[in-house]
Design a protein around this motif. Structure first.
Motif, PDB file in Angstrom:
ATOM      1  N   GLY A  55       0.734  -1.427   0.012  1.00  0.00           N
ATOM      2  CA  GLY A  55       0.008  -0.059  -0.094  1.00  0.00           C
ATOM      3  C   GLY A  55       0.982   1.162   0.193  1.00  0.00           C
ATOM      4  N   VAL A  56       0.595   2.358   0.970  1.00  0.00           N
ATOM      5  CA  VAL A  56       1.123   3.544   0.891  1.00  0.00           C
ATOM      6  C   VAL A  56       2.681   3.500   1.298  1.00  0.00           C
ATOM      7  CG1 VAL A  56       1.043   5.949   1.269  1.00  0.00           C
ATOM      8  CG2 VAL A  56      -0.939   4.778   0.675  1.00  0.00           C
ATOM      9  N   HIS A  57       2.727   2.314   2.144  1.00  0.00           N
ATOM     10  CA  HIS A  57       3.822   2.356   2.983  1.00  0.00           C
ATOM     11  C   HIS A  57       4.110   3.434   4.051  1.00  0.00           C
ATOM     12  CE1 HIS A  57       6.095  -1.267   0.588  1.00  0.00           C
ATOM     13  NE2 HIS A  57       4.998  -1.367   1.013  1.00  0.00           N
ATOM     14  N   SER A  58       5.363   4.291   3.839  1.00  0.00           N
ATOM     15  CA  SER A  58       5.434   5.333   5.007  1.00  0.00           C
ATOM     16  C   SER A  58       5.739   6.846   4.379  1.00  0.00           C
ATOM     17  CB  SER A  58       6.376   4.878   6.044  1.00  0.00           C
ATOM     18  OG  SER A  58       5.973   3.784   6.723  1.00  0.00           O
ATOM     19  N   ASN A  59       5.259   6.734   3.071  1.00  0.00           N
ATOM     20  CA  ASN A  59       5.823   8.212   2.641  1.00  0.00           C
ATOM     21  C   ASN A  59       4.597   8.708   1.930  1.00  0.00           C
ATOM     22  OD1 ASN A  59       8.618   6.353   1.969  1.00  0.00           O
ATOM     23  ND2 ASN A  59       8.878   8.423   2.588  1.00  0.00           N
ATOM     24  N   GLY A  60       4.393  10.110   1.908  1.00  0.00           N
ATOM     25  CA  GLY A  60       3.287  10.857   1.413  1.00  0.00           C
ATOM     26  C   GLY A  60       2.049  11.092   2.288  1.00  0.00           C
ATOM     27  N   TYR A  61       2.353  10.815   3.647  1.00  0.00           N
ATOM     28  CA  TYR A  61       1.012  10.881   4.537  1.00  0.00           C
ATOM     29  C   TYR A  61       0.471  12.280   4.885  1.00  0.00           C
ATOM     30  CZ  TYR A  61       0.437   5.898   5.053  1.00  0.00           C
ATOM     31  OH  TYR A  61      -0.144   4.511   4.611  1.00  0.00           O
ATOM     32  N   SER A  62       1.529  13.236   4.680  1.00  0.00           N
ATOM     33  CA  SER A  62       0.854  14.450   4.766  1.00  0.00           C
ATOM     34  C   SER A  62      -0.108  14.806   3.624  1.00  0.00           C
ATOM     35  CB  SER A  62       1.858  15.550   4.819  1.00  0.00           C
ATOM     36  OG  SER A  62       2.865  15.557   5.702  1.00  0.00           O
ATOM     37  N   PHE A  63      -0.037  14.342   2.253  1.00  0.00           N
ATOM     38  CA  PHE A  63      -0.781  14.372   1.421  1.00  0.00           C
ATOM     39  C   PHE A  63      -2.006  13.417   1.481  1.00  0.00           C
ATOM     40  CE2 PHE A  63      -2.229  12.912  -2.793  1.00  0.00           C
ATOM     41  CZ  PHE A  63      -2.565  14.439  -3.511  1.00  0.00           C
ATOM     42  N   VAL A  64      -1.894  12.272   1.750  1.00  0.00           N
ATOM     43  CA  VAL A  64      -2.717  11.341   2.225  1.00  0.00           C
ATOM     44  C   VAL A  64      -4.117  11.930   3.226  1.00  0.00           C
ATOM     45  CG1 VAL A  64      -3.571   9.198   3.424  1.00  0.00           C
ATOM     46  CG2 VAL A  64      -1.315   9.208   1.715  1.00  0.00           C
ATOM     47  N   ARG A  65      -3.229  12.632   4.406  1.00  0.00           N
ATOM     48  CA  ARG A  65      -4.267  13.122   5.396  1.00  0.00           C
ATOM     49  C   ARG A  65      -5.004  14.281   4.601  1.00  0.00           C
ATOM     50  NH1 ARG A  65      -2.188  15.338   9.370  1.00  0.00           N
ATOM     51  NH2 ARG A  65       0.001  15.693   8.692  1.00  0.00           N
ATOM     52  N   LYS A  66      -4.324  15.076   3.864  1.00  0.00           N
ATOM     53  CA  LYS A  66      -5.138  16.233   3.225  1.00  0.00           C
ATOM     54  C   LYS A  66      -6.304  15.673   2.293  1.00  0.00           C
ATOM     55  CE  LYS A  66      -5.411  20.747   2.435  1.00  0.00           C
ATOM     56  NZ  LYS A  66      -5.661  21.608   3.306  1.00  0.00           N
ATOM     57  N   VAL A  67      -6.070  14.487   1.362  1.00  0.00           N
ATOM     58  CA  VAL A  67      -6.844  13.847   0.807  1.00  0.00           C
ATOM     59  C   VAL A  67      -8.054  13.308   1.595  1.00  0.00           C
ATOM     60  CG1 VAL A  67      -7.456  12.156  -1.034  1.00  0.00           C
ATOM     61  CG2 VAL A  67      -5.441  13.235  -1.095  1.00  0.00           C
ATOM     62  N   VAL A  68      -7.606  12.778   2.705  1.00  0.00           N
ATOM     63  CA  VAL A  68      -9.088  12.036   3.512  1.00  0.00           C
ATOM     64  C   VAL A  68      -9.741  13.342   4.041  1.00  0.00           C
ATOM     65  CG1 VAL A  68      -9.630  11.072   5.718  1.00  0.00           C
ATOM     66  CG2 VAL A  68      -7.582  10.187   4.291  1.00  0.00           C
ATOM     67  N   GLU A  69      -9.121  14.432   4.261  1.00  0.00           N
ATOM     68  CA  GLU A  69      -9.947  15.666   4.820  1.00  0.00           C
ATOM     69  C   GLU A  69     -10.718  16.241   3.848  1.00  0.00           C
ATOM     70  OE1 GLU A  69      -8.903  20.272   6.028  1.00  0.00           O
ATOM     71  OE2 GLU A  69      -7.298  18.651   6.238  1.00  0.00           O
ATOM     72  N   LEU A  70     -10.449  16.032   2.564  1.00  0.00           N
ATOM     73  CA  LEU A  70     -11.065  16.732   1.188  1.00  0.00           C
ATOM     74  C   LEU A  70     -12.104  15.638   0.980  1.00  0.00           C
ATOM     75  CD1 LEU A  70     -10.977  18.600  -1.170  1.00  0.00           C
ATOM     76  CD2 LEU A  70      -9.616  16.871  -2.436  1.00  0.00           C
ATOM     77  N   SER A  71     -12.062  14.309   1.300  1.00  0.00           N
ATOM     78  CA  SER A  71     -13.123  13.340   1.149  1.00  0.00           C
ATOM     79  C   SER A  71     -13.923  13.736   2.048  1.00  0.00           C
ATOM     80  CB  SER A  71     -12.555  11.925   1.191  1.00  0.00           C
ATOM     81  OG  SER A  71     -12.362  11.652   2.413  1.00  0.00           O
ATOM     82  N   GLY A  72     -13.931  14.278   3.153  1.00  0.00           N
ATOM     83  CA  GLY A  72     -15.070  14.124   4.225  1.00  0.00           C
ATOM     84  C   GLY A  72     -14.992  12.778   5.118  1.00  0.00           C
ATOM     85  N   LEU A  73     -14.379  12.034   4.983  1.00  0.00           N
ATOM     86  CA  LEU A  73     -14.568  10.619   5.301  1.00  0.00           C
ATOM     87  C   LEU A  73     -13.410  10.810   6.997  1.00  0.00           C
ATOM     88  CD1 LEU A  73     -13.902   8.226   2.675  1.00  0.00           C
ATOM     89  CD2 LEU A  73     -16.141   8.885   3.742  1.00  0.00           C
ATOM     90  N   GLY A  74     -13.791  10.179   7.957  1.00  0.00           N
ATOM     91  CA  GLY A  74     -13.076   9.897   9.111  1.00  0.00           C
ATOM     92  C   GLY A  74     -12.311   8.497   8.911  1.00  0.00           C
ATOM     93  N   TRP A  75     -11.624   8.552  10.003  1.00  0.00           N
ATOM     94  CA  TRP A  75     -10.770   7.280  10.226  1.00  0.00           C
ATOM     95  C   TRP A  75     -11.351   5.913  10.288  1.00  0.00           C
ATOM     96  CZ3 TRP A  75      -6.914   8.999   7.907  1.00  0.00           C
ATOM     97  CH2 TRP A  75      -6.310  10.001   8.250  1.00  0.00           C
ATOM     98  N   GLU A  76     -12.746   6.156  10.986  1.00  0.00           N
ATOM     99  CA  GLU A  76     -13.388   5.128  11.309  1.00  0.00           C
ATOM    100  C   GLU A  76     -14.593   4.758  10.365  1.00  0.00           C
ATOM    101  OE1 GLU A  76     -12.923   2.977  13.691  1.00  0.00           O
ATOM    102  OE2 GLU A  76     -11.007   4.266  14.157  1.00  0.00           O
ATOM    103  N   ALA A  77     -14.546   5.449   9.122  1.00  0.00           N
ATOM    104  CA  ALA A  77     -15.502   5.301   8.104  1.00  0.00           C
ATOM    105  C   ALA A  77     -14.999   4.298   7.109  1.00  0.00           C
ATOM    106  CB  ALA A  77     -15.408   6.459   7.046  1.00  0.00           C
ATOM    107  N   GLU A  78     -16.199   3.633   6.808  1.00  0.00           N
ATOM    108  CA  GLU A  78     -15.939   2.132   5.799  1.00  0.00           C
ATOM    109  C   GLU A  78     -14.946   2.610   4.643  1.00  0.00           C
ATOM    110  OE1 GLU A  78     -18.550  -0.809   3.101  1.00  0.00           O
ATOM    111  OE2 GLU A  78     -19.514   0.482   4.417  1.00  0.00           O
ATOM    112  N   CYS A  79     -13.988   1.966   4.560  1.00  0.00           N
ATOM    113  CA  CYS A  79     -12.909   2.209   3.736  1.00  0.00           C
ATOM    114  C   CYS A  79     -13.573   1.996   2.287  1.00  0.00           C
ATOM    115  CB  CYS A  79     -11.606   1.218   3.602  1.00  0.00           C
ATOM    116  SG  CYS A  79     -10.545   1.405   2.630  1.00  0.00           S
ATOM    117  N   PRO A  80     -13.266   2.982   1.334  1.00  0.00           N
ATOM    118  CA  PRO A  80     -13.896   3.138  -0.109  1.00  0.00           C
ATOM    119  C   PRO A  80     -13.154   2.200  -1.160  1.00  0.00           C
ATOM    120  CG  PRO A  80     -12.523   5.055   0.429  1.00  0.00           C
ATOM    121  CD  PRO A  80     -12.643   4.316   1.623  1.00  0.00           C
TER     122      PRO A  80
END
Length: 348
Positions: A189-214
């Motif tokens: 998967g994503v491994h351990s790089n790019g997570y500042s971007f990943v968190r920004k995308v999750v914020e953009l999506s409106g989903l929370g960490w406990e949301a069903e994974c798309p």
């Protein structure tokens, strides 16, 4: 000594020495599980000893690497799922070491937190021990720092330090030539790089960490915490079989920037993007953020966590060996004259 005073203690300032001592005792069994040839001492001393001769080396060159987990930690902290973040820490260090041709031998960790939670810290360090065990590396020491005022109560940070060795003259890259074949080893998967971007995308999506994974089963947070794959034992088996000219760990900078790091002056590479299927997590990130393909390729591993650059006449044999070691292996391209990485086909 004067009596009757109730003065300020270190614990009153937010640092619990007894908790730190309790943690050392809790993690000793985990560290002991990683013992390997060359290990000379357990946890608790002012330093840790390692015997290179006992590890089987006659004329060794030492190789060192250090890294962290980045803002993937934020997801682990926010979800409370800290059991595998230690595997990420080890992987980010030892996967780099093996690219130099080195066998990882020992590992030390640095764990800093605002308020030491012994149970949480034990889970984290047991994850580190698991990463070490999977890569044949001894966890021989570390540092736990309780730092109120520097970190919020529930926050923590991790850093890792790995030392490996190889016999003199066995370093990689070596012998890379035009026509060499690129074997892509699948990622988790994503491994351990790019997570500042990943968190920004999750914020953009409106989903929370406990949301069903798309893009996978379970929650979004759990899917994004899939630990970085450890390639050490598999890669070393291929190196020892002969024919491996270089290894490239695909971390920050993605395929575009990491592969050229192991190619000599005057050589580049062509990669066929249609030779493997883009994992769902990267497709979701790209579509949610409307990423252009070149941006995706220089940000994430896109499903290829390690590239082995191998002699063309050994490619089939080494592909089979790596697959027997549990890797998903794809012939993704070849070394060419020129410079940089040229792409054919498409991922998106």
């Amino acid at each position: 000594m004067s009596e009757g005073k109730n003065g300020l203690t270190y614990a009153d300032a937010g640092v619990d020495i007894d908790a730190g001592n309790a943690l050392v005792e809790r993690i000793k069994p985990a560290a002991k599980r990683t013992t390997r040839s060359g290990t000379m001492s357990g946890l608790g001393g002012f330093g840790a000893l390692f015997d290179l001769k006992a590890a089987g080396y006659t004329d060794p060159i030492l190789v060192a690497a250090t890294d962290g987990v980045g803002t993937k930690l934020r997801i682990a902290i926010d979800t409370g799922n800290v059991d595998t973040i230690g595997i990420d820490l080890v992987a980010m260090c030892v996967n780099d070491l093996v690219c130099q041709g080195a066998e990882p031998l020992l590992f030390l960790d640095y764990f800093a937190t605002g308020k030491l939670d012994v149970d949480q810290a034990t889970r984290i360090i047991e994850g580190i021990a698991e990463g070490c065990a999977q890569s044949g590396c001894a966890l021989i020491g570390g540092e736990t720092a309780e730092m109120p005022g520097m970190y919020a109560k529930d926050d923590f940070d991790l850093a890792g330090f790995a030392v490996g060795a190889m016999e003199r003259g066995a370093d990689l890259p070596a012998g890379v030539t035009e026509g060499d074949v690129l074997l892509g080893l699948g990622s988790n998967g994503v491994h351990s790089n790019g997570y500042s971007f990943v968190r920004k995308v999750v914020e953009l999506s409106g989903l929370g960490w406990e949301a069903e994974c798309p893009f996978a089963e379970g929650t979004l947070g759990a899917a994004l915490l899939a630990p970085t794959r450890l390639y050490v034992k598999q890669a070393l088996a291929a190196v020892r079989a002969g024919g491996v000219h270089a290894l490239a760990h695909i971390t920050g900078g993605g395929l575009t920037e990491n592969l050229p790091r192991v190619l000599p002056e005057g050589l580049g590479a062509t990669i066929d993007l249609s030779s493997w299927q883009l994992p769902g997590v990267f497709r979701w990130l790209a579509e949610t953020a409307q990423m252009a393909e070149p941006e995706l390729l220089k940000t994430f591993n896109c499903g290829i966590g390690m590239i082995a650059v191998v002699a063309a006449d050994r490619a089939a044999e080494l592909k089979a060996l790596l697959e027997a070691e549990g890797e998903t292996v794809t012939v993704i391209g070849a070394v060419t004259a020129g410079q940089g990485v040229a792409y054919t086909g498409a991922l998106l």
